[in-house]
Design a protein around this motif. Structure first.
Motif, PDB file in Angstrom:
ATOM      1  N   LYS A 167       0.822  -1.209   0.000  1.00  0.00           N
ATOM      2  CA  LYS A 167       0.000   0.000   0.000  1.00  0.00           C
ATOM      3  C   LYS A 167       0.858   1.263   0.000  1.00  0.00           C
ATOM      4  N   THR A 168       2.106   1.121   0.437  1.00  0.00           N
ATOM      5  CA  THR A 168       3.111   2.171   0.284  1.00  0.00           C
ATOM      6  C   THR A 168       4.348   1.492  -0.299  1.00  0.00           C
ATOM      7  N   GLY A 169       5.280   2.280  -0.791  1.00  0.00           N
ATOM      8  CA  GLY A 169       6.441   1.683  -1.465  1.00  0.00           C
ATOM      9  C   GLY A 169       7.757   2.075  -0.831  1.00  0.00           C
ATOM     10  N   ARG A 170       7.906   1.825   0.460  1.00  0.00           N
ATOM     11  CA  ARG A 170       9.144   2.183   1.155  1.00  0.00           C
ATOM     12  C   ARG A 170      10.254   1.183   0.861  1.00  0.00           C
ATOM     13  N   THR A 171      11.498   1.653   0.989  1.00  0.00           N
ATOM     14  CA  THR A 171      12.663   0.788   0.804  1.00  0.00           C
ATOM     15  C   THR A 171      12.603  -0.401   1.765  1.00  0.00           C
ATOM     16  N   HIS A 172      12.788  -1.613   1.236  1.00  0.00           N
ATOM     17  CA  HIS A 172      12.843  -2.853   2.025  1.00  0.00           C
ATOM     18  C   HIS A 172      11.590  -3.066   2.881  1.00  0.00           C
ATOM     19  N   GLN A 173      10.465  -2.503   2.458  1.00  0.00           N
ATOM     20  CA  GLN A 173       9.259  -2.502   3.296  1.00  0.00           C
ATOM     21  C   GLN A 173       8.805  -3.899   3.708  1.00  0.00           C
ATOM     22  N   ILE A 174       8.636  -4.789   2.740  1.00  0.00           N
ATOM     23  CA  ILE A 174       8.143  -6.139   3.046  1.00  0.00           C
ATOM     24  C   ILE A 174       9.133  -6.863   3.949  1.00  0.00           C
ATOM     25  N   ARG A 175      10.402  -6.758   3.622  1.00  0.00           N
ATOM     26  CA  ARG A 175      11.446  -7.476   4.360  1.00  0.00           C
ATOM     27  C   ARG A 175      11.500  -7.042   5.818  1.00  0.00           C
ATOM     28  N   VAL A 176      11.422  -5.729   6.055  1.00  0.00           N
ATOM     29  CA  VAL A 176      11.548  -5.214   7.420  1.00  0.00           C
ATOM     30  C   VAL A 176      10.278  -5.464   8.219  1.00  0.00           C
ATOM     31  N   HIS A 177       9.116  -5.296   7.597  1.00  0.00           N
ATOM     32  CA  HIS A 177       7.871  -5.596   8.304  1.00  0.00           C
ATOM     33  C   HIS A 177       7.858  -7.052   8.779  1.00  0.00           C
ATOM     34  N   LEU A 178       8.214  -7.954   7.902  1.00  0.00           N
ATOM     35  CA  LEU A 178       8.177  -9.374   8.262  1.00  0.00           C
ATOM     36  C   LEU A 178       9.230  -9.713   9.316  1.00  0.00           C
ATOM     37  N   SER A 179      10.425  -9.191   9.152  1.00  0.00           N
ATOM     38  CA  SER A 179      11.485  -9.464  10.120  1.00  0.00           C
ATOM     39  C   SER A 179      11.106  -8.939  11.504  1.00  0.00           C
ATOM     40  N   HIS A 180      10.528  -7.742  11.537  1.00  0.00           N
ATOM     41  CA  HIS A 180      10.137  -7.129  12.813  1.00  0.00           C
ATOM     42  C   HIS A 180       9.073  -7.962  13.526  1.00  0.00           C
ATOM     43  N   LEU A 181       8.203  -8.601  12.753  1.00  0.00           N
ATOM     44  CA  LEU A 181       7.134  -9.416  13.333  1.00  0.00           C
ATOM     45  C   LEU A 181       7.609 -10.814  13.735  1.00  0.00           C
ATOM     46  N   GLY A 182       8.884 -11.118  13.438  1.00  0.00           N
ATOM     47  CA  GLY A 182       9.410 -12.433  13.794  1.00  0.00           C
ATOM     48  C   GLY A 182       9.228 -13.481  12.722  1.00  0.00           C
ATOM     49  N   PHE A 183       8.956 -13.035  11.494  1.00  0.00           N
ATOM     50  CA  PHE A 183       8.791 -13.957  10.367  1.00  0.00           C
ATOM     51  C   PHE A 183       9.734 -13.536   9.227  1.00  0.00           C
ATOM     52  N   PRO A 184      11.047 -13.667   9.427  1.00  0.00           N
ATOM     53  CA  PRO A 184      11.981 -13.211   8.380  1.00  0.00           C
ATOM     54  C   PRO A 184      11.808 -14.011   7.092  1.00  0.00           C
ATOM     55  N   ILE A 185      12.096 -13.346   5.968  1.00  0.00           N
ATOM     56  CA  ILE A 185      12.013 -14.016   4.675  1.00  0.00           C
ATOM     57  C   ILE A 185      13.155 -15.018   4.550  1.00  0.00           C
ATOM     58  N   ALA A 186      12.834 -16.199   4.080  1.00  0.00           N
ATOM     59  CA  ALA A 186      13.841 -17.240   3.878  1.00  0.00           C
ATOM     60  C   ALA A 186      14.911 -16.738   2.918  1.00  0.00           C
ATOM     61  N   GLY A 187      16.174 -16.830   3.340  1.00  0.00           N
ATOM     62  CA  GLY A 187      17.280 -16.443   2.479  1.00  0.00           C
ATOM     63  C   GLY A 187      17.620 -14.969   2.489  1.00  0.00           C
ATOM     64  N   ASP A 188      16.945 -14.156   3.317  1.00  0.00           N
ATOM     65  CA  ASP A 188      17.223 -12.716   3.354  1.00  0.00           C
ATOM     66  C   ASP A 188      18.539 -12.482   4.083  1.00  0.00           C
ATOM     67  N   SER A 189      19.528 -11.972   3.353  1.00  0.00           N
ATOM     68  CA  SER A 189      20.867 -11.795   3.922  1.00  0.00           C
ATOM     69  C   SER A 189      21.001 -10.531   4.752  1.00  0.00           C
ATOM     70  N   LYS A 190      20.030  -9.595   4.680  1.00  0.00           N
ATOM     71  CA  LYS A 190      20.102  -8.352   5.447  1.00  0.00           C
ATOM     72  C   LYS A 190      19.279  -8.406   6.728  1.00  0.00           C
ATOM     73  N   TYR A 191      18.082  -8.945   6.651  1.00  0.00           N
ATOM     74  CA  TYR A 191      17.161  -8.897   7.778  1.00  0.00           C
ATOM     75  C   TYR A 191      16.716 -10.290   8.224  1.00  0.00           C
ATOM     76  N   GLY A 192      17.336 -11.310   7.691  1.00  0.00           N
ATOM     77  CA  GLY A 192      16.879 -12.667   7.944  1.00  0.00           C
ATOM     78  C   GLY A 192      17.575 -13.368   9.097  1.00  0.00           C
ATOM     79  N   ASP A 193      17.318 -14.668   9.195  1.00  0.00           N
ATOM     80  CA  ASP A 193      17.935 -15.549  10.198  1.00  0.00           C
ATOM     81  C   ASP A 193      19.165 -16.171   9.537  1.00  0.00           C
ATOM     82  N   PHE A 194      20.343 -15.658   9.880  1.00  0.00           N
ATOM     83  CA  PHE A 194      21.554 -16.025   9.145  1.00  0.00           C
ATOM     84  C   PHE A 194      21.916 -17.498   9.316  1.00  0.00           C
TER      85      PHE A 194
END
Length: 311
Positions: free
Chosen positions: A231-258
């Motif tokens: 609904k908005t187009g912020r930088t890394h929006q989906i990735r950060v929202h999900l990571s903040h909620l405790g559901f990091p995107i699989a394979g995300d090297s910036k905000y994920g579970d390394f």
């Protein structure tokens, strides 16, 4: 040393095709070979529009008279080779081009990347007078990328997106068991630089408003497939929202579970599982209703098939 020089003042009248473009972006294209830092320097003091000073955010209008001062800078070394490359075409007409961007390819050069999709397209289509990105995708994200073939289409598409009259959908595989069938997430996002100079985003109260809607598509043990509506187009929006909620995107090297990412690589997922699946809008020139879809990248579909087999 050889030099690139424009020894005298240049005067230009802006035509309709260049109208609506930011002055800094116009100068970057017109002054090829001049470092961006130098362009911003002359913008702060010597560039004039209709004999007046303007800042870098000024949008040119048809009929504006632009003054560009004499420029003399050291000649840059020969540019690195840019391969002419087409990408899988999802839609094309006289105004717009939609391609299926592969993961790992930047949309444009910069930040340590010498070229991206747009530069490769321009080399593949030397006859094209105008090719500009309508929007951007992260380098690690695959899927639908829109390119304008006319200035009028670009400005109209920017207005469509600014007014919220487009519908962008992404597919993301997250770690964890997502429960809600449909969930609105409204968390403000703040951009910052790490000590190493990398761009990062975090949820912070004083950040920019950001709104994502997540629709649950399927669950597996330890994984959930979500469709994300922007609904908005912020930088890394989906990735950060999900990571903040405790559901990091699989394979995300910036905000994920390394640690989990390393395990996933051994299981065949060697990239971030985020795919720009579709975009819907009314065509900026014909008003025809369009929905452009990029099929899930083969390596991502293969990983889902493996989850199905192991479920």
């Amino acid at each position: 040393m050889n030099s690139l020089s424009k020894e005298s003042v240049t005067w230009m009248e802006i035509d309709a095709e260049s109208a609506g473009q930011r002055i800094d972006n116009f100068l970057f294209r017109h002054l090829k070979g001049v470092p961006k830092s130098h362009v911003y320097r002359i913008l702060r003091g010597e560039v004039r529009v209709n004999k007046k000073r303007i800042d870098q955010t000024y949008r040119l209008q048809a009929g504006d008279v632009l003054r560009i001062p004499p420029i003399r800078v050291a000649e840059r070394p020969e540019a690195e080779y840019i391969p002419a490359s087409e990408f899988p075409i999802l839609f094309e007409d006289d105004a717009l081009l939609a391609v299926d961007k592969p993961a790992g390819t930047a949309v444009h050069g910069g930040s340590g990347v010498s070229f991206g999709v747009i530069e490769q397209l321009r080399h593949a289509r030397p006859q094209a007078k105008f090719l500009e990105l309508v929007h951007r995708l992260d380098r690690e994200t695959s899927g639908v990328l829109l390119v304008a073939k006319k200035r009028s289409a670009l400005t109209a598409m920017h207005e469509i997106m600014r007014e919220g009259n487009s519908d962008k959908r992404y597919l993301a595989l997250v770690l964890g068991q997502w429960q809600n069938a449909r969930q609105h997430v409204k968390l403000p996002l703040h951009k910052f630089d790490t000590p190493q100079g990398e761009k990062r985003v975090m949820v912070r109260e004083d950040g920019q408003q950001a709104h994502t809607i997540f629709n649950l598509q399927k669950n597996w043990p330890g994984f959930s497939l979500l469709e994300a509506e922007l609904k908005t187009g912020r930088t890394h929006q989906i990735r950060v929202h999900l990571s903040h909620l405790g559901f990091p995107i699989a394979g995300d090297s910036k905000y994920g579970d390394f640690a989990r990412n390393k395990e996933l690589m051994k299981q065949g997922l060697k990239r971030m599982f985020l795919h720009a699946h579709s975009i819907s809008f009314n065509h900026p020139l014909t008003q025809e209703a369009l929905r452009i879809v990029a099929p899930l990248a083969p390596e991502l579909q293969k990983f889902l098939d493996r989850l199905d087999q192991n479920a």
